[in-house]
Design a protein around this motif. Structure first.
Motif, PDB file in Angstrom:
ATOM      1  N   PHE A 106      37.886 109.060  32.908  1.00  0.00           N
ATOM      2  CA  PHE A 106      38.804 109.406  31.812  1.00  0.00           C
ATOM      3  C   PHE A 106      40.256 109.242  32.253  1.00  0.00           C
ATOM      4  CE2 PHE A 106      34.942 111.678  30.651  1.00  0.00           C
ATOM      5  CZ  PHE A 106      34.834 111.377  29.301  1.00  0.00           C
ATOM      6  N   GLY A 107      40.971 108.371  31.567  1.00  0.00           N
ATOM      7  CA  GLY A 107      42.398 108.179  31.815  1.00  0.00           C
ATOM      8  C   GLY A 107      43.193 108.823  30.691  1.00  0.00           C
ATOM      9  N   PRO A 108      44.493 108.519  30.626  1.00  0.00           N
ATOM     10  CA  PRO A 108      45.288 109.053  29.513  1.00  0.00           C
ATOM     11  C   PRO A 108      44.653 108.614  28.193  1.00  0.00           C
ATOM     12  CG  PRO A 108      46.670 107.940  31.142  1.00  0.00           C
ATOM     13  CD  PRO A 108      45.253 107.662  31.525  1.00  0.00           C
ATOM     14  N   PRO A 109      44.600 109.518  27.214  1.00  0.00           N
ATOM     15  CA  PRO A 109      43.950 109.161  25.941  1.00  0.00           C
ATOM     16  C   PRO A 109      44.630 107.965  25.281  1.00  0.00           C
ATOM     17  CG  PRO A 109      44.626 111.482  25.982  1.00  0.00           C
ATOM     18  CD  PRO A 109      45.131 110.866  27.242  1.00  0.00           C
ATOM     19  N   ARG A 121      36.256 112.192  22.612  1.00  0.00           N
ATOM     20  CA  ARG A 121      35.880 111.109  23.526  1.00  0.00           C
ATOM     21  C   ARG A 121      34.852 111.580  24.556  1.00  0.00           C
ATOM     22  NH1 ARG A 121      40.799 109.812  27.751  1.00  0.00           N
ATOM     23  NH2 ARG A 121      41.193 111.908  28.514  1.00  0.00           N
ATOM     24  N   ARG A 137      37.028 112.682  36.229  1.00  0.00           N
ATOM     25  CA  ARG A 137      37.944 113.412  35.342  1.00  0.00           C
ATOM     26  C   ARG A 137      37.189 113.695  34.041  1.00  0.00           C
ATOM     27  NH1 ARG A 137      43.154 113.257  37.612  1.00  0.00           N
ATOM     28  NH2 ARG A 137      43.534 111.427  38.899  1.00  0.00           N
ATOM     29  N   GLU A 141      41.118 117.723  31.997  1.00  0.00           N
ATOM     30  CA  GLU A 141      42.482 117.197  32.080  1.00  0.00           C
ATOM     31  C   GLU A 141      43.351 117.785  30.962  1.00  0.00           C
ATOM     32  OE1 GLU A 141      43.988 115.226  34.367  1.00  0.00           O
ATOM     33  OE2 GLU A 141      42.148 115.163  35.549  1.00  0.00           O
ATOM     34  N   ASP A 142      42.706 118.159  29.868  1.00  0.00           N
ATOM     35  CA  ASP A 142      43.466 118.672  28.727  1.00  0.00           C
ATOM     36  C   ASP A 142      43.947 120.106  28.908  1.00  0.00           C
ATOM     37  OD1 ASP A 142      43.471 116.437  26.610  1.00  0.00           O
ATOM     38  OD2 ASP A 142      41.421 116.464  27.380  1.00  0.00           O
ATOM     39  N   VAL A 145      46.539 118.363  33.443  1.00  0.00           N
ATOM     40  CA  VAL A 145      47.740 117.536  33.287  1.00  0.00           C
ATOM     41  C   VAL A 145      48.475 117.864  31.976  1.00  0.00           C
ATOM     42  CG1 VAL A 145      46.519 115.555  32.276  1.00  0.00           C
ATOM     43  CG2 VAL A 145      48.665 115.168  33.442  1.00  0.00           C
TER      44      VAL A 145
END
Ligand code: AMP
Ligand code: MG
Length: 297
Positions: A106-109, A121, A137, A141-142, A145
């Motif tokens: 999982f990267g930045p949405p 997602r 990840r 992350e929500d 980060v």
């Protein structure tokens, strides 16, 4: 069975700042291990990997033979940059049959993902019954980060902890055995690993200048991790913190944690839905090769 899961589990009164990233909890203390723990732990990995592969095969076989069997395993990996998530996927998940793995990073949405709530997602990335899912990840992350880098207002990220707990309860009810792991490295070890990425051209691709900027937020991240770990560790979806400064300990401990999740499922190979004896006889007495070759096309 090993006591690693018990020792690394986030329970009541847990304090992340009290965990030594260079520690080796649960490592046996006999003479052979003490002589060279690294060599010992590395030598144990193929055996543990073999057990993981067998467990995974049984999980896969059960789902294949019984469409109502919803059981699956989901490994959630979280860490600061250079914490060893990719290494764990390669060394530990890599001991299992790739056909039964479902690995998602999982990267930045993306713009499309941002149009939905943060779990959208994640739901789409869940392993199907019989599979071992690995999240490199995750939805955490929500509250990490997003909180530290102020990508979401406080009331929004605060509302996510109970949402995550409800979501994970729902997953447990749907047969998902979760193993959530924070790979815990020290500030100094991260510096060493970032430096390695800067001296070896074969590692440049892993380097991101933003990782250095993130180091300025180290304490805020540790706080955010502490909150996520303590607010979202439950019997059906426990958090574990694996000291990860030593890669050989990390891999050894990770293998034990995943094995423990498998063992909780009490897997066996599914019984045959045919009579093997009869099938053997049929095969032996059946059409011979000569008859097949002689038969018209
Ligand atoms: P890497 O793991 O090195 O491929 O980096 C992935 C990047 O995506 C990290 O910097 C994460 O912080 C970032 N990322 C992952 N999930 C989210 C999210 N939900 N919101 C913002 N950034 C995220
Ligand atoms: Mg990175």
């Amino acid at each position: 069975m090993s006591n690693v899961p018990e020792l690394l589990r986030v329970g009541d009164g847990f304090d992340l700042s009290a965990v030594d990233p260079a520690g080796t909890p649960g490592l046996p203390d006999h003479k052979i291990v003490r002589k060279d723990p690294k060599v010992w732990a590395r030598a144990m990995l193929p055996q543990l990997g073999g057990e993981l592969a067998t467990q995974q095969e049984m999980l896969f076989a059960n789902a294949k033979s019984n469409p109502r069997d919803m059981r699956r395993v989901l490994l959630v990996l979280q860490a600061m940059d250079c914490g060893g998530k990719d290494g764990t996927v390669k060394k530990v998940a890599g001991t299992m049959n790739p056909q039964g793995l479902h690995i998602v990073g999982f990267g930045p949405p993306t713009a499309a993902e941002l149009r939905h709530d943060f779990l959208w997602r994640v739901r789409r990335a869940l392993p199907k019954p019989g599979f071992v899912g690995v999240f490199n990840r995750s939805h955490y992350e929500d509250v990490l980060v997003a909180r530290v880098r102020k990508l979401a207002p406080k009331r929004l990220w605060l509302s996510r902890y109970p949402q995550i707990n409800d979501f994970e309860q729902e997953l447990a009810n749907a047969g998902v055995a979760m193993v959530k792991v924070m790979l815990h490295i020290s500030f100094e070890e991260q510096r060493r690993r970032l430096l390695e990425r800067l001296v070896d051209p074969a590692k440049f691709w892993k380097y991101n200048p933003a990782d250095v900027d993130n180091r300025a937020y180290w304490h805020a991240y540790q706080e955010a991790y502490h909150d996520a770990l303590t607010r979202c560790s439950s019997d059906h979806a426990p958090w574990y913190v694996v000291p990860a400064d030593r890669k050989w300990y990390r891999d050894w401990a990770m293998a034990h944690l995943i094995l423990d999740a498998f063992k909780g499922l009490k897997l066996q190979y599914p019984p045959a839905d045919f009579d093997p004896q009869r099938e053997r006889q049929r095969l032996e007495k059946g059409v011979s090769q000569r008859e097949v070759l002689a038969s018209p096309k």
